[in-house]
Design a protein around this motif. Structure first.
Motif, PDB file in Angstrom:
ATOM      1  N   VAL A 226       0.836  -1.209   0.000  1.00 29.01           N
ATOM      2  CA  VAL A 226       0.000   0.000   0.000  1.00 29.01           C
ATOM      3  C   VAL A 226       0.870   1.259   0.000  1.00 29.01           C
ATOM      4  CG1 VAL A 226      -1.633   1.310   1.410  1.00 29.01           C
ATOM      5  CG2 VAL A 226      -1.924  -1.155   1.126  1.00 29.01           C
ATOM      6  N   PHE A 227       2.050   1.165   0.614  1.00 24.61           N
ATOM      7  CA  PHE A 227       2.921   2.331   0.745  1.00 24.61           C
ATOM      8  C   PHE A 227       3.938   2.431  -0.396  1.00 24.61           C
ATOM      9  CE2 PHE A 227       1.573   0.846   4.944  1.00 24.61           C
ATOM     10  CZ  PHE A 227       0.961   1.994   5.430  1.00 24.61           C
ATOM     11  N   ALA A 228       3.889   1.505  -1.339  1.00 28.70           N
ATOM     12  CA  ALA A 228       4.839   1.523  -2.453  1.00 28.70           C
ATOM     13  C   ALA A 228       4.764   2.816  -3.273  1.00 28.70           C
ATOM     14  CB  ALA A 228       4.629   0.299  -3.341  1.00 28.70           C
ATOM     15  N   PRO A 229       3.571   3.349  -3.590  1.00 28.94           N
ATOM     16  CA  PRO A 229       3.546   4.616  -4.342  1.00 28.94           C
ATOM     17  C   PRO A 229       4.203   5.773  -3.590  1.00 28.94           C
ATOM     18  CG  PRO A 229       1.409   3.527  -4.443  1.00 28.94           C
ATOM     19  CD  PRO A 229       2.210   2.792  -3.411  1.00 28.94           C
ATOM     20  N   LEU A 230       4.013   5.818  -2.273  1.00 26.99           N
ATOM     21  CA  LEU A 230       4.642   6.870  -1.473  1.00 26.99           C
ATOM     22  C   LEU A 230       6.160   6.747  -1.534  1.00 26.99           C
ATOM     23  CD1 LEU A 230       4.745   9.131   0.658  1.00 26.99           C
ATOM     24  CD2 LEU A 230       4.370   7.374   2.410  1.00 26.99           C
ATOM     25  N   VAL A 231       6.666   5.544  -1.274  1.00 28.67           N
ATOM     26  CA  VAL A 231       8.113   5.329  -1.307  1.00 28.67           C
ATOM     27  C   VAL A 231       8.650   5.572  -2.713  1.00 28.67           C
ATOM     28  CG1 VAL A 231       9.940   3.619  -0.953  1.00 28.67           C
ATOM     29  CG2 VAL A 231       8.012   3.719   0.635  1.00 28.67           C
ATOM     30  N   GLY A 232       7.902   5.131  -3.726  1.00 29.86           N
ATOM     31  CA  GLY A 232       8.339   5.331  -5.099  1.00 29.86           C
ATOM     32  C   GLY A 232       8.463   6.796  -5.467  1.00 29.86           C
ATOM     33  N   LEU A 233       7.499   7.614  -5.067  1.00 28.74           N
ATOM     34  CA  LEU A 233       7.572   9.049  -5.352  1.00 28.74           C
ATOM     35  C   LEU A 233       8.744   9.705  -4.616  1.00 28.74           C
ATOM     36  CD1 LEU A 233       3.797  10.091  -5.331  1.00 28.74           C
ATOM     37  CD2 LEU A 233       5.353  10.042  -7.288  1.00 28.74           C
ATOM     38  N   LEU A 234       9.004   9.242  -3.406  1.00 27.00           N
ATOM     39  CA  LEU A 234      10.144   9.789  -2.675  1.00 27.00           C
ATOM     40  C   LEU A 234      11.459   9.382  -3.333  1.00 27.00           C
ATOM     41  CD1 LEU A 234       8.954   9.287   1.015  1.00 27.00           C
ATOM     42  CD2 LEU A 234       8.981  11.395  -0.333  1.00 27.00           C
ATOM     43  N   PHE A 235      11.515   8.185  -3.902  1.00 26.90           N
ATOM     44  CA  PHE A 235      12.686   7.796  -4.690  1.00 26.90           C
ATOM     45  C   PHE A 235      12.873   8.761  -5.867  1.00 26.90           C
ATOM     46  CE2 PHE A 235      12.432   3.143  -3.231  1.00 26.90           C
ATOM     47  CZ  PHE A 235      13.478   3.327  -2.327  1.00 26.90           C
ATOM     48  N   LEU A 236      11.767   9.047  -6.572  1.00 23.16           N
ATOM     49  CA  LEU A 236      11.848   9.960  -7.715  1.00 23.16           C
ATOM     50  C   LEU A 236      12.331  11.343  -7.297  1.00 23.16           C
ATOM     51  CD1 LEU A 236       8.602   9.105  -9.721  1.00 23.16           C
ATOM     52  CD2 LEU A 236      10.963   8.634 -10.386  1.00 23.16           C
ATOM     53  N   ALA A 237      11.938  11.761  -6.104  1.00 21.75           N
ATOM     54  CA  ALA A 237      12.319  13.089  -5.623  1.00 21.75           C
ATOM     55  C   ALA A 237      13.786  13.162  -5.224  1.00 21.75           C
ATOM     56  CB  ALA A 237      11.440  13.481  -4.435  1.00 21.75           C
ATOM     57  N   ASN A 238      14.342  12.044  -4.794  1.00 21.40           N
ATOM     58  CA  ASN A 238      15.674  12.081  -4.183  1.00 21.40           C
ATOM     59  C   ASN A 238      16.766  11.361  -4.955  1.00 21.40           C
ATOM     60  OD1 ASN A 238      15.369  13.372  -1.290  1.00 21.40           O
ATOM     61  ND2 ASN A 238      13.586  12.062  -1.569  1.00 21.40           N
ATOM     62  N   VAL A 239      16.389  10.430  -5.840  1.00 21.50           N
ATOM     63  CA  VAL A 239      17.394   9.639  -6.544  1.00 21.50           C
ATOM     64  C   VAL A 239      17.544  10.179  -7.959  1.00 21.50           C
ATOM     65  CG1 VAL A 239      18.055   7.350  -7.351  1.00 21.50           C
ATOM     66  CG2 VAL A 239      16.852   7.606  -5.169  1.00 21.50           C
ATOM     67  N   LYS A 240      18.746  10.604  -8.303  1.00 22.60           N
ATOM     68  CA  LYS A 240      18.983  11.208  -9.613  1.00 22.60           C
ATOM     69  C   LYS A 240      19.994  10.437 -10.443  1.00 22.60           C
ATOM     70  CE  LYS A 240      17.945  15.830  -7.813  1.00 22.60           C
ATOM     71  NZ  LYS A 240      17.554  15.367  -6.489  1.00 22.60           N
ATOM     72  N   SER A 241      20.730   9.538  -9.839  1.00 20.27           N
ATOM     73  CA  SER A 241      21.803   8.841 -10.531  1.00 20.27           C
ATOM     74  C   SER A 241      21.358   7.455 -10.996  1.00 20.27           C
ATOM     75  CB  SER A 241      23.017   8.705  -9.603  1.00 20.27           C
ATOM     76  OG  SER A 241      23.928   7.780 -10.099  1.00 20.27           O
ATOM     77  N   ILE A 242      21.628   7.132 -12.254  1.00 23.26           N
ATOM     78  CA  ILE A 242      21.345   5.800 -12.781  1.00 23.26           C
ATOM     79  C   ILE A 242      22.165   4.754 -12.029  1.00 23.26           C
ATOM     80  CG2 ILE A 242      21.519   4.310 -14.812  1.00 23.26           C
ATOM     81  CD1 ILE A 242      19.322   6.351 -15.021  1.00 23.26           C
ATOM     82  N   LYS A 243      23.379   5.112 -11.651  1.00 23.93           N
ATOM     83  CA  LYS A 243      24.236   4.209 -10.896  1.00 23.93           C
ATOM     84  C   LYS A 243      23.609   3.858  -9.554  1.00 23.93           C
ATOM     85  CE  LYS A 243      28.961   3.775  -9.113  1.00 23.93           C
ATOM     86  NZ  LYS A 243      30.289   4.463  -8.978  1.00 23.93           N
ATOM     87  N   THR A 244      23.033   4.860  -8.893  1.00 18.29           N
ATOM     88  CA  THR A 244      22.369   4.621  -7.606  1.00 18.29           C
ATOM     89  C   THR A 244      21.167   3.699  -7.775  1.00 18.29           C
ATOM     90  OG1 THR A 244      23.065   6.782  -6.779  1.00 18.29           O
ATOM     91  CG2 THR A 244      21.250   5.713  -5.628  1.00 18.29           C
ATOM     92  N   ILE A 245      20.390   3.928  -8.842  1.00 15.91           N
ATOM     93  CA  ILE A 245      19.229   3.070  -9.115  1.00 15.91           C
ATOM     94  C   ILE A 245      19.675   1.627  -9.310  1.00 15.91           C
ATOM     95  CG2 ILE A 245      17.363   2.592 -10.737  1.00 15.91           C
ATOM     96  CD1 ILE A 245      17.210   5.614 -11.243  1.00 15.91           C
ATOM     97  N   GLY A 246      20.771   1.439 -10.044  1.00 15.96           N
ATOM     98  CA  GLY A 246      21.300   0.089 -10.233  1.00 15.96           C
ATOM     99  C   GLY A 246      21.703  -0.554  -8.922  1.00 15.96           C
ATOM    100  N   LYS A 247      22.337   0.224  -8.033  1.00 18.91           N
ATOM    101  CA  LYS A 247      22.719  -0.298  -6.717  1.00 18.91           C
ATOM    102  C   LYS A 247      21.491  -0.673  -5.893  1.00 18.91           C
ATOM    103  CE  LYS A 247      27.125   2.163  -6.253  1.00 18.91           C
ATOM    104  NZ  LYS A 247      27.872   3.201  -5.483  1.00 18.91           N
ATOM    105  N   MET A 248      20.442   0.151  -5.991  1.00 16.58           N
ATOM    106  CA  MET A 248      19.207  -0.145  -5.259  1.00 16.58           C
ATOM    107  C   MET A 248      18.597  -1.459  -5.737  1.00 16.58           C
ATOM    108  SD  MET A 248      17.627   3.704  -5.435  1.00 16.58           S
ATOM    109  CE  MET A 248      15.956   3.078  -5.336  1.00 16.58           C
TER     110      MET A 248
END
Length: 415
Positions: A172-194
């Motif tokens: 249920v909280f996935a959209p909230l966490v996902g939007l916060l990821f979009l707000a704070n994560v800018k690096s493709i490298k970081t996304i790959g690490k996640m």
């Protein structure tokens, strides 16, 4: 600072020990019976084979049961010490209370803040009295939210994987966490690490079931969760108690209204209201990422308010809801209250939750439960009042946020 830390590490264990000493023998017998049977199965056949039996919980809590039964040593000791399984979710109640220090520095004047929550019987009811485990995934979800707000996306990802492996309701909280990821994560490298970190943790969690060849059975538990109890309500005093006054645990949610099943109505109302709730955050993230707007205000208060509202929306609109599914709202709204000084949602959610739980379990054995306080429709209206007040606060916050742009590289003036 050091004295404050010492006091906290002294008070918290002492209070936990006090809760341990007064842990009541009474509980919801059905759930505690499941915990006992599942520990017996783990003891006899091993953790990896547990899903070959009628088990419908996700792995993380089963890991805790595995550890608990290991320390007991024998099946007879399991029966004697069964009530102390409550200490597992109780520990996460305490850990959840410590999350206040994500919002406040640990000082003498803040050292007692966690106890404002721990002295709330509504907050401890689920663990200490009922014997259920919703505090575990609640803690993991909030850790995920706080770590992404602290710009630690990999740690946030790990906590959200733990939440999903504890209770499916965490999605249920996935959209909230996902939007916060979009707000704070800018690096493709970081996304790959996640992605790698989340996949690796998930693989570790599945190891016993991979070796036992029971991953397929675990997956059937996951995908079958939405049809396990196909009734309009399982003692959750929500919308369906206002629209359908009797036989909630008997009436199936495939009954139709205007040709559409109750279950689909519930899902439609939940998703549409969730979109309405997430919209201010969605617009803010869009403007921040696409238009380059910079804000004075941070995301913390809005995220906590939205998290609490999502918990209530999930509980209030959907069919098949249990009374305890509103539990995360208490912690979200408490932390929101600390952040903003608006405690009305925390007070109302604590009251509604306590009344709903007590109306079902009747732990305190009051003389009369046939009163307005324990009336199902009254409690359902309390939850509705929470939504109305919460939406008002959210959109008032959003209106203030719209005026808090610092600058935009695309504009010459502040809008």
């Amino acid at each position: 600072m050091q004295n404050a830390k010492t006091s906290l590490w002294l008070f918290m264990p002492l209070f936990f020990f006090l809760c341990f000493c007064i842990l009541p023998d009474r509980c919801f017998k059905g759930d505690m019976g499941f915990w006992h049977n599942w520990m017996l199965l783990i003891h006899r056949y091993g953790l990896g084979n547990i899903y070959t039996f009628d088990v419908n919980y996700h792995p993380i809590f089963l890991y805790f049961l595995y550890i608990f039964q290991t320390f007991q040593g024998s099946e007879s000791e399991l029966q004697k010490s069964l009530i102390y399984v409550k200490t597992i979710p109780l520990a996460f109640d305490f850990l959840g209370a410590l999350l206040v220090f994500f919002l406040r520095p640990l000082q003498w004047k803040t050292v007692l803040l966690p106890f404002l929550l721990l002295f709330n019987i509504s907050y401890l009811y689920n663990s200490m009295l009922w014997g259920q485990v919703d505090s575990i995934h609640t803690f993991f979800v909030l850790c995920s939210v706080f770590f992404i707000l602290k710009n630690k996306p990999i740690i946030s990802t790990l906590f959200f994987v733990l939440a999903l492996n504890t209770k499916l309701q965490a999605i249920v909280f996935a959209p909230l966490v996902g939007l916060l990821f979009l707000a704070n994560v800018k690096s493709i490298k970081t996304i790959g690490k996640m992605i790698f970190a989340g996949f690796f943790l998930q693989l570790i969690i599945l190891i016993p079931f991979l070796f036992s060849g029971t991953v397929d059975e675990l997956w059937r538990v996951v995908i079958g969760a939405s049809s396990k109890h196909p009734f309009i309500s399982l003692n959750a005093f929500n919308l369906w108690y206002l629209l359908h006054e009797s036989d909630h645990g008997i009436t199936t949610d495939d009954v139709t209204l205007w040709g559409i099943a109750y279950k689909q109505w519930g899902l439609f109302l939940f998703f549409s209201s969730s979109f309405f709730t997430l919209l201010p955050l969605l617009i803010r993230v869009w403007r921040q990422r696409i238009q380059g707007l910079v804000y004075r205000s941070d995301l913390t208060s809005m995220s906590l308010l939205i998290g609490g509202l999502l918990s209530i929306l999930f509980f209030w609109f959907n069919t098949q809801m249990h009374e305890r599914y509103a539990h995360p709202a208490i912690l979200f709204f408490f932390l929101y209250g600390l952040q903003t000084k608006h405690y009305s949602l925390y007070i109302l959610s604590s009251l509604a939750y306590l009344l709903n739980m007590e109306a079902v379990l009747r732990f305190f054995r009051l003389n009369n439960y046939d009163t307005l306080l324990f009336n199902e429709q009254f409690i359902a209206c309390l939850y509705l009042l929470i939504l109305i007040i919460g939406w008002g606060l959210l959109y008032r916050m959003w209106n203030a946020t719209k005026l808090s742009y610092l600058h935009s590289p695309h504009r010459s003036t502040t809008p």
